[in-house]
Write an enzyme that holds these catalytic residues in place. Structure first.
Site, mmCIF file in Angstrom:
data_model
loop_
_atom_site.group_PDB
_atom_site.id
_atom_site.type_symbol
_atom_site.label_atom_id
_atom_site.label_comp_id
_atom_site.label_asym_id
_atom_site.label_seq_id
_atom_site.Cartn_x
_atom_site.Cartn_y
_atom_site.Cartn_z
ATOM 1 N N CYS A 1 -87.983 -14.296 -9.227
ATOM 2 C CA CYS A 1 -86.710 -14.638 -9.867
ATOM 3 C C CYS A 1 -86.651 -14.303 -11.357
ATOM 4 O O CYS A 1 -85.594 -14.451 -11.969
ATOM 5 C CB CYS A 1 -86.404 -16.118 -9.655
ATOM 6 S SG CYS A 1 -86.190 -16.530 -7.908
ATOM 7 N N HIS B 1 -83.069 -21.050 -16.956
ATOM 8 C CA HIS B 1 -83.292 -20.615 -15.571
ATOM 9 C C HIS B 1 -82.445 -21.503 -14.672
ATOM 10 O O HIS B 1 -81.728 -21.001 -13.812
ATOM 11 C CB HIS B 1 -84.775 -20.706 -15.222
ATOM 12 C CG HIS B 1 -85.086 -20.326 -13.820
ATOM 13 N ND1 HIS B 1 -84.965 -19.030 -13.365
ATOM 14 C CD2 HIS B 1 -85.490 -21.070 -12.747
ATOM 15 C CE1 HIS B 1 -85.287 -18.988 -12.073
ATOM 16 N NE2 HIS B 1 -85.616 -20.208 -11.690
ATOM 17 N N HIS C 1 -77.757 -18.970 -7.106
ATOM 18 C CA HIS C 1 -78.974 -18.382 -7.665
ATOM 19 C C HIS C 1 -79.130 -16.958 -7.148
ATOM 20 O O HIS C 1 -79.415 -16.730 -5.965
ATOM 21 C CB HIS C 1 -80.168 -19.239 -7.245
ATOM 22 C CG HIS C 1 -81.466 -18.872 -7.877
ATOM 23 N ND1 HIS C 1 -81.642 -17.741 -8.668
ATOM 24 C CD2 HIS C 1 -82.695 -19.480 -7.827
ATOM 25 C CE1 HIS C 1 -82.897 -17.676 -9.072
ATOM 26 N NE2 HIS C 1 -83.552 -18.713 -8.571
#
Length: 624
Positions: A174, A310, A350
């Site tokens: 990620c 994040h 996400h």
């Protein structure tokens, strides 16, 4: 205050484009953020049946952030046949169109980059399209699938635009896309590349990873990302294709580019052995990377106004990340100026390997607009976080004209990344003085030109009104690719140009500006790039199994599947991409339909579309 040394190390973001849930470009993304929209939705049936998975005991998120039209592509624009486009991973297709748009947003004519050491850095960790094909069995493992391996995401873009610099796919889970930004910044600073395209690409087309993440407790059961909230229970997966164009700041200013934001510094680092396991995050590792990033940027952490975290909405990750931000940047602040912390994942979901670049794009827009939108679903602050010096905005909050923002990304690879941005200096633009300027528009087809004309009229009446007419006209004439279908109008004001666009082109001026002897630079003089609408794609859906049922005419089938461009009866087969392989496929098709053996020399003798159609129809009639 920045110094000359800072200018030499700084990197300018000069172009941006995206395909995100609910947004087909940066302007739409900003409107979505300002309006506080949660763009997640139920999983489309064409992806997979999420309800059926749950009913059989396989957990999967019921919601996610999905891009509309992932199968849509302008194959003719990129010189591809229908067969090629159908077989190509939609990640590559969308990346090609977004990369072109990002260069247009930057005011860089793609042809001017041909043969240069321009770099391409792509953050990605998925090859769902390829894996789906291979799961259908060994007969599907054809040579065609070689074009869909992940390394081709960067390589195809470099090939299509003829870019000769480094071309790499970065996979750190990620944190992939933000790590790609870090690598591009280093490449620009060293002088290895003059320009860099950085992308983040993520299209979850299969349920496998979602099921795995659900078993691990990482996905929110209701598909809501609640970063920083006490009821956070995971994230929603999301699609994303995002591209930015980077140049050294000094070069961007010298070239009259529109600098959207400035990258002052960056850092990446692995948790190493400071965490309990390779999958568990480390506070020490995050603090290291934050410290390194601000040392690299030569900016004190206390000067940061906003951090795009994040922010996955994880009960494990969120408190650790907020604690690290509080220790690094939340100290030495007055209660009237807390560090604003938000997460675009609360709006879109996400985007996994692409998420860091989506966050960077949001941060750049915040600096450009001098506002930070609300971070959604965070009404209940976590009790296990020390909120002194930190605040998750619950409404649109103004930030200074000259502000600093940080962007974080964390991968399950234990690789942390942080990029430091600052506001761009306002560009000096000369006011209009009543001079009438020509606005030149062009496209590959008459239909695309008509759509571009309409879009420009709307742009001039909207966001384009903030830019001088001369800069708009100069950008259209000098900073866009010149296609064969053109329209030219002239005006001294935005309204005059709008009325002229609605009335029609000026043929005499069109011929004048089309002449190669015209000194366009001398005509307009120096100026700063002004944004214009990006190319109006003529897309259609390309997806395996969606090919139309063949009609009675095998020639029409062949032309529709393999022609790379528009054609007429006199077009030569070679010019429109009907090569020997395509002719071989036609031979097989005709033999199957007519039961007649075809002499390959008959096919070799065919030269034009008219020849092909006449031959195929004669054979069909004889067989009847």
């Amino acid at each position: 205050m920045t110094t000359s040394g800072d200018h030499q190390r700084s990197v300018a973001i000069v172009g941006m484009s995206c395909r995100l849930p609910g947004a087909t470009g940066p302007d739409q993304l900003w409107e979505l953020l300002r309006a506080g929209v949660d763009a997640t939705s139920e999983t489309p049936a064409e992806r997979y049946d999420a309800a059926a998975l749950r009913s059989t005991g396989g957990p999967a998120a019921s919601r996610g952030g999905f891009v509309e039209g992932v199968a849509d592509f302008d194959a003719e624009f990129f010189g591809m046949s229908a067969a090629e486009a159908t077989a190509l991973d939609p990640q590559q297709r969308l990346l090609l169109m977004c990369a072109w748009e990002s260069l247009e947003d930057a005011g860089i004519v793609p042809e001017h980059l041909r043969g240069t050491r321009t770099g391409v850095f792509v953050g990605n960790s998925r090859a769902d399209f390829l894996e789906t094909a291979l799961q259908q069995g060994l007969p599907s493992a054809t040579a065609t699938q070689l074009g869909n391996v992940r390394s081709l995401l960067a390589a195809r873009l470099s090939h299509v635009l003829d870019l000769r610099g480094p071309s790499a796919v970065v996979d750190t889970a990620c944190s992939s896309a933000l790590t790609a930004v870090h690598q591009a910044v280093r490449s620009l600073r060293s002088g290895e590349v003059p320009v860099a395209l950085v992308a983040g690409v993520n299209l979850p087309l299969r349920p496998d990873e979602g099921v795995m993440m659900s078993h691990a407790g990482a996905l929110s059961p209701d598909g809501r990302s609640r970063f920083g909230s006490s009821d956070a229970d995971g994230h929603a997966p999301a699609d994303a294709v995002a591209v930015i164009v980077l140049k050294p700041l000094e070069a961007a200013l010298a070239d009259g580019d529109r600098v959207r934001a400035v990258i002052a510094g960056s850092a990446v680092g692995n948790d190493g052995g400071s965490s309990s396991s390779v999958l568990n995050p480390s506070l020490e590792g995050q603090l290291d990377v934050l410290r390194w990033a601000y040392e690299d940027a030569r900016i004190a952490p206390s000067e940061v106004d906003f951090v795009e975290a994040h922010g996955a909405g994880s009960p494990l990750l969120d408190p650790l990340e907020l604690t690290a931000l509080g220790r690094c940047m939340g100290t030495f602040r007055s209660s009237q100026r807390p560090l604003l912390v938000g997460s675009v994942k609360s709006n879109l979901g996400h985007a996994e390997a692409a998420s860091g670049l989506v966050g960077l794009m949001k941060a750049a827009l915040c600096l450009e607009r001098r506002q930070v939108p609300a971070s959604l679903h965070a009404e209940l602050p976590r009790p296990d976080v020390d909120w002194e010096g930190l605040s998750i905005p619950q409404e649109i909050t103004d930030i200074p004209e000259r502000a600093v923002a940080g962007v974080s990304a964390q991968g399950s690879s234990s690789l942390n990344a942080h990029v430091v941005l600052r506001s761009a200096e306002p560009a000096r633009r000369d006011a209009d003085d009543g001079t009438r300027w020509p606005l030149v528009l062009s496209a590959r087809t008459p239909e695309a030109l008509a759509e571009l004309t309409r879009a420009c009229a709307e742009h001039l009446a909207g966001p384009g009104a903030a830019f001088p007419v001369r800069d708009l006209c100069r950008s259209a004439a000098l900073r866009r690719t010149r296609f064969e279908h053109r329209a030219v109008v002239i005006g001294a004001t935005h309204q005059e140009l709008i009325e002229a666009l609605r009335t029609g082109s000026t043929p005499e001026l069109d011929r004048f500006l089309g002449a190669e002897s015209v000194d366009r630079d001398g005509l307009f003089g120096p100026g700063v790039h002004a944004p214009l609408p990006t190319y109006p794609w003529r897309t259609r859906r390309y997806w395996p199994g969606d090919e139309p049922v063949d009609g009675d005419d095998p020639a029409e089938w062949l032309l529709g599947k393999h022609a790379r461009t528009g054609f007429d009866q006199d077009s030569t087969l070679a010019d429109i991409g009907i090569d020997s392989l395509a002719k071989l496929q036609l031979m097989v098709e005709v033999q199957q339909r007519t039961g007649r053996e075809i002499d390959p020399e008959e096919l070799a003798a065919l030269r034009t579309v008219r020849d092909l159609c006449r031959w195929a129809r004669e054979l069909t009639e004889v067989s009847r």
